[in-house]
Design an enzyme around this catalytic site. Structure first.
Site, PDB file in Angstrom:
ATOM      1  N   THR A 183       0.853  -1.190   0.000  1.00 31.04           N
ATOM      2  CA  THR A 183       0.000   0.000   0.000  1.00 31.04           C
ATOM      3  C   THR A 183       0.886   1.235   0.000  1.00 31.04           C
ATOM      4  O   THR A 183       2.078   1.142   0.282  1.00 31.04           O
ATOM      5  CB  THR A 183      -0.852   0.083   1.282  1.00 31.04           C
ATOM      6  OG1 THR A 183       0.009   0.426   2.387  1.00 31.04           O
ATOM      7  CG2 THR A 183      -1.570  -1.209   1.553  1.00 31.04           C
ATOM      8  N   ASP A 184       0.305   2.385  -0.243  1.00 33.05           N
ATOM      9  CA  ASP A 184       1.037   3.617   0.032  1.00 33.05           C
ATOM     10  C   ASP A 184       1.000   3.864   1.543  1.00 33.05           C
ATOM     11  O   ASP A 184       0.282   3.192   2.294  1.00 33.05           O
ATOM     12  CB  ASP A 184       0.473   4.802  -0.757  1.00 33.05           C
ATOM     13  CG  ASP A 184       1.542   5.891  -0.936  1.00 33.05           C
ATOM     14  OD1 ASP A 184       2.557   5.876  -0.196  1.00 33.05           O
ATOM     15  OD2 ASP A 184       1.374   6.771  -1.794  1.00 33.05           O
ATOM     16  N   TYR A 185       1.759   4.848   1.966  1.00 35.29           N
ATOM     17  CA  TYR A 185       2.020   5.106   3.390  1.00 35.29           C
ATOM     18  C   TYR A 185       0.718   5.343   4.175  1.00 35.29           C
ATOM     19  O   TYR A 185       0.048   6.352   3.997  1.00 35.29           O
ATOM     20  CB  TYR A 185       2.888   6.356   3.481  1.00 35.29           C
ATOM     21  CG  TYR A 185       3.708   6.489   4.732  1.00 35.29           C
ATOM     22  CD1 TYR A 185       5.092   6.390   4.683  1.00 35.29           C
ATOM     23  CD2 TYR A 185       3.114   6.749   5.958  1.00 35.29           C
ATOM     24  CE1 TYR A 185       5.859   6.530   5.820  1.00 35.29           C
ATOM     25  CE2 TYR A 185       3.886   6.884   7.098  1.00 35.29           C
ATOM     26  CZ  TYR A 185       5.255   6.777   7.022  1.00 35.29           C
ATOM     27  OH  TYR A 185       6.020   6.921   8.146  1.00 35.29           O
ATOM     28  N   ALA A 202      -2.084   3.900   3.897  1.00 39.79           N
ATOM     29  CA  ALA A 202      -3.305   3.927   3.075  1.00 39.79           C
ATOM     30  C   ALA A 202      -4.422   3.052   3.649  1.00 39.79           C
ATOM     31  O   ALA A 202      -5.601   3.342   3.436  1.00 39.79           O
ATOM     32  CB  ALA A 202      -2.990   3.514   1.643  1.00 39.79           C
TER      33      ALA A 202
END
Ligand code: BGC
Length: 759
Positions: free
Chosen positions: A287-289, A291
């Site tokens: 995932t992104d940070y 997310a």
């Protein structure tokens, strides 16, 4: 003892062995065997990625991170710099956790490690695919020499809205060019894996991001809603992601935004149907940070619910939400997720570790000797300098450039001498010791001309805006009037004025959206005052995005867009400014006439009420504005040179083509000026009649050529069915018979045209 036994039986290099890499069983067998020994908690631990936190600053033995490592509840760490730190934690994982599974160390190595290349948007303006690939290869060599094995790059989000600061991180507005760059970056970072799928020690795992559509945030505001048709996704926004997958990228990062009203990180259609089933991606998805936790704000439930949604949609690794470690076991017990869901994700992560060679030798990226030989080397710096010079885009030149190294030159402007603003916004590994433009010019002019300098202005009048937009990498602030007066006094003594102006480097990149893209107030006022001196002025525009330069175009004799060019900025600008190299960069984003025109991009649809391209009039009941014409100030593909090029008419090898055949389209390009120079020859097509409305132009080929003064070259493009295909209403990739315009030119506006009929 326990750790020892398991290490040996799974083939993980046992502790303290300073041997060559251990031969391993084939990947599937190896991973299955390892997984058969893992507890549920350990499997979930493999899905957990955390930032280094305190470790970077020294505390490590008893930090929460260390505890997680020892308990096998952490799989990877991000943003830890330095082989010593990394080695220490890797040893902790290998020697002190039950199964000794090594960690992956990841970092945003975006446009270089310590040798910093220009920001990605600038890199794309070189259109130099081999050199871009080399930049990634160099970045990987340097990063792996310092302990890292995973980079969160390439970022391939198409963006037609430069209010979005992250336009700086991508390759601009075009899917074709974006795809070629995406592939090149993947090749550069990952190299060619060996027969056992393992990367070499000088290569690292790439991470394609941000999947998907992050560059289409409404109004260019970061993290904002995205909503678009699937036809548009497939034709305009998806191609670079798909190209990177086909190039073998080992990991993918999901984006923060929603896609069809579901956050990307929980969007099963996106993460599984498209990514895995249609595109056959076989790496792991992170995932992104934070997310997963953000999905609570998106309104999709509590932490347990959103974590389960993410896993079931196809997320394998949780970046910094700690939502998987906090909730998946409970969800498993409650039957909300299955053991297969966890196993599948765990397997993908372990496979990546296998491919990185970490099971064969967990310390293979921890060779302390490499730092001295592989980082910021003269060879790397030269590559960065050469590539930087190719990224500068000459927007205007009334014969003033190149400057002669003589007389007195005044260098004025807030970006002229700021070490803080040399690397660009996404260079967390930069050392900030790189020479400034002023230092570069002093070197270039030594013994030949006099260089005077004045800061000239603040970045903007508003001190709060300057501070907020700087991430503490600001420039000294002074009194607006005093700075201006000093600059005028300095410039008065000069024969020519070079202005280094623009945004701070952190005013583009993440969370750096802007609603007005003109040069800031005080800088503009300074330019007006300097103009009154009646001396020639060159504007060097430092920017991480397209700037609105209409006033500057009307009033200044020369404008060179220099972006943020990385560690070799000072020398690279001098190479071009003083004519050792001719500028050859071409825009990969349209540069608007004003901010209200955004989004303005070359590959738009025709509409039912088009106005003729280039028209200077307003037409009632046509698709146009009352107060500005439709065209951008500088179109996609545009960029001047110190020389001039003449394009012949297009020659087609045939005016007809079978739907499964090929033809060629050629032009002869002549260097008609007096400088040896590079030119980027561009091929566009238009599908004139189709089952859906198609763009007025689409880039389908380009060649960067070098022509000495007076020299000509015939440039030939092969037109294959693939280039003429598109995704139709039902998302089938088709080629539809009929007429196609074939266009070739130096930019997307000034093209020659021929018609091709596909039978
Ligand atoms: C960014 C990503 C980046 C990640 C890790 C996020 O905020 O959106 O591009 O890779 O942080 O630093």
């Amino acid at each position: 003892m326990m750790a020892m036994t398991l290490c040996i039986s799974t083939g993980i290099a046992a502790k303290n062995k300073k041997k060559a890499e251990q031969p391993l069983k084939p990947m599937n067998e190896f991973v299955s065997e390892l997984m058969s020994k893992m507890t549920v908690q350990e499997k979930i631990g493999q899905l957990n990625l955390l930032p280094s936190g305190d470790i970077q600053t020294g505390i490590s033995e008893n930090s929460p991170i260390s505890e997680s490592i020892r308990q096998g509840r952490l799989s990877a760490i991000l943003n830890l710099k330095g082989v010593d730190h990394i080695l220490k934690l890797q040893k902790m994982a290998v020697e002190e956790s039950r199964l000794g599974i090594p960690l992956i160390f990841g970092m945003d190595v975006i446009h270089g490690y310590e040798t910093i290349f220009p920001i990605p948007l600038a890199l794309s303006c070189s259109w130099d695919i081999p050199a871009i690939e080399q930049s990634a290869r160099i970045a990987a060599k340097e990063a792996t020499a310092d302990g890292l094995s995973w980079t969160y790059s390439p970022m391939v989000d198409i963006c037609v809205d430069p209010r979005w600061g992250r336009v700086a991180e991508g390759a601009g507005e075009d899917p074709f060019l974006g795809s070629r760059i995406a592939e090149a970056m993947v090749r550069g970072y990952q190299g060619t894996p060996d027969a056992n799928s393992q990367l070499s020690k000088v290569n690292m795992l790439a991470c394609l991001k941000h999947y998907a559509l992050y560059g289409a945030s409404e109004a260019g505001r970061d993290y904002n809603t995205v909503d678009m048709s699937r036809v548009r996704m497939y034709n305009q926004y998806f191609p670079p992601y798909k190209a990177a997958i086909e190039a073998g990228v080992g990991s993918v990062m999901s984006s923060f935004n929603t896609v069809d009203y579901i956050p990307a990180t929980a969007n099963k259609w996106l993460l599984t149907d498209v990514l895995r089933h249609q595109w056959k991606f076989d790496g792991f998805l992170v995932t992104d940070y934070g997310a997963i936790n953000e999905m609570m704000n998106h309104g999709l439930g509590n932490q347990q619910q959103v974590a389960a949604l993410a896993l079931k949609a196809g997320t394998d690794m949780d970046m910094c939400s700690e939502a998987f470690t906090a909730t998946l076991e409970k969800s498993l017990q409650e039957g909300k997720i299955s053991m297969d869901d966890i196993d599948q994700a765990c397997r993908r992560v372990l496979e990546a570790k296998y491919k990185l060679g970490l099971f064969a030798d967990p310390y293979r990226y921890c060779d302390k000797k490499r730092r001295a030989t592989d980082i910021y080397t003269p060879e790397h710096r030269l590559a960065a300098r050469n590539l930087a010079a190719e990224t500068f885009v000459l927007l205007k030149n009334d014969g003033l450039l190149p400057l002669k190294k003589q007389g007195t030159i005044a260098l004025i402007g807030p970006l002229a001498d700021s070490k803080n603003n040399i690397p660009g916004s996404w260079a967390p590994t930069a050392t900030y010791q790189y020479p400034t433009l002023r230092e570069g010019m002093e070197r270039a002019l030594k013994g030949k001309a006099t260089l005077l300098y004045a800061q000239g202005s603040n970045i903007c009048r508003d001190a709060v805006l300057q501070a907020d937009g700087s991430f503490s990498r600001t420039i000294p602030r002074g009194d607006d009037d005093q700075l201006k007066q000093q600059a005028i006094e300095t410039a008065r003594k000069a024969d020519v004025i070079v202005c280094a102006m623009g945004e701070l480097q952190e005013m583009s990149g993440e969370c750096a959206s802007r609603s007005n893209l003109e040069l800031f107030d005080v800088q503009h006022e300074l330019l007006e005052e300097l103009l009154k001196l009646g001396k020639p002025i060159v504007l060097l525009n430092f920017a991480g995005r397209p700037t609105v330069l209409i006033w500057e175009q009307q009033h200044l004799p020369a404008i060179l867009n220099v972006w943020f060019a990385g560690s070799e900025t000072g020398d690279a600008i001098c190479d071009v400014l003083f004519g050792d190299k001719s500028p050859s960069g071409k825009l990969t984003t349209s540069m608007p006439q004003n901010t209200g025109q955004i989004p303005v991009y070359y590959n738009h649809l025709n509409t039912g009420r088009p106005v003729e391209e280039g028209t200077q009039k307003f037409f009632k009941y046509q698709s146009n504005y009352l107060d500005v014409r439709n065209e951008p100030l500088y179109p996609f593909g545009y960029g001047l040179s110190y020389t001039s090029f003449e394009y012949s008419d297009i020659t087609l090898s045939s005016h007809q083509m079978n739907a499964d055949g090929t033809i060629t389209a050629s032009v002869t390009v002549k260097n008609t000026g007096s400088y040896d120079a590079d030119e980027v020859v561009q091929l566009y097509i238009r599908d004139v009649v189709a089952s859906i409305s198609r763009p007025v132009k689409e880039l389908k080929g380009f060649q960067r050529i070098h022509l000495n003064a007076g020299e000509s070259q015939t440039v030939t493009f092969t037109i294959t069915p693939d280039l003429l295909k598109f995704y139709d209403y039902n998302l089938n990739e088709v080629i539809e018979p009929g007429d196609f315009d074939i266009m070739i030119g130096p930019n997307s506006r000034d093209v020659k045209k021929k018609t091709l009929t596909v039978l």
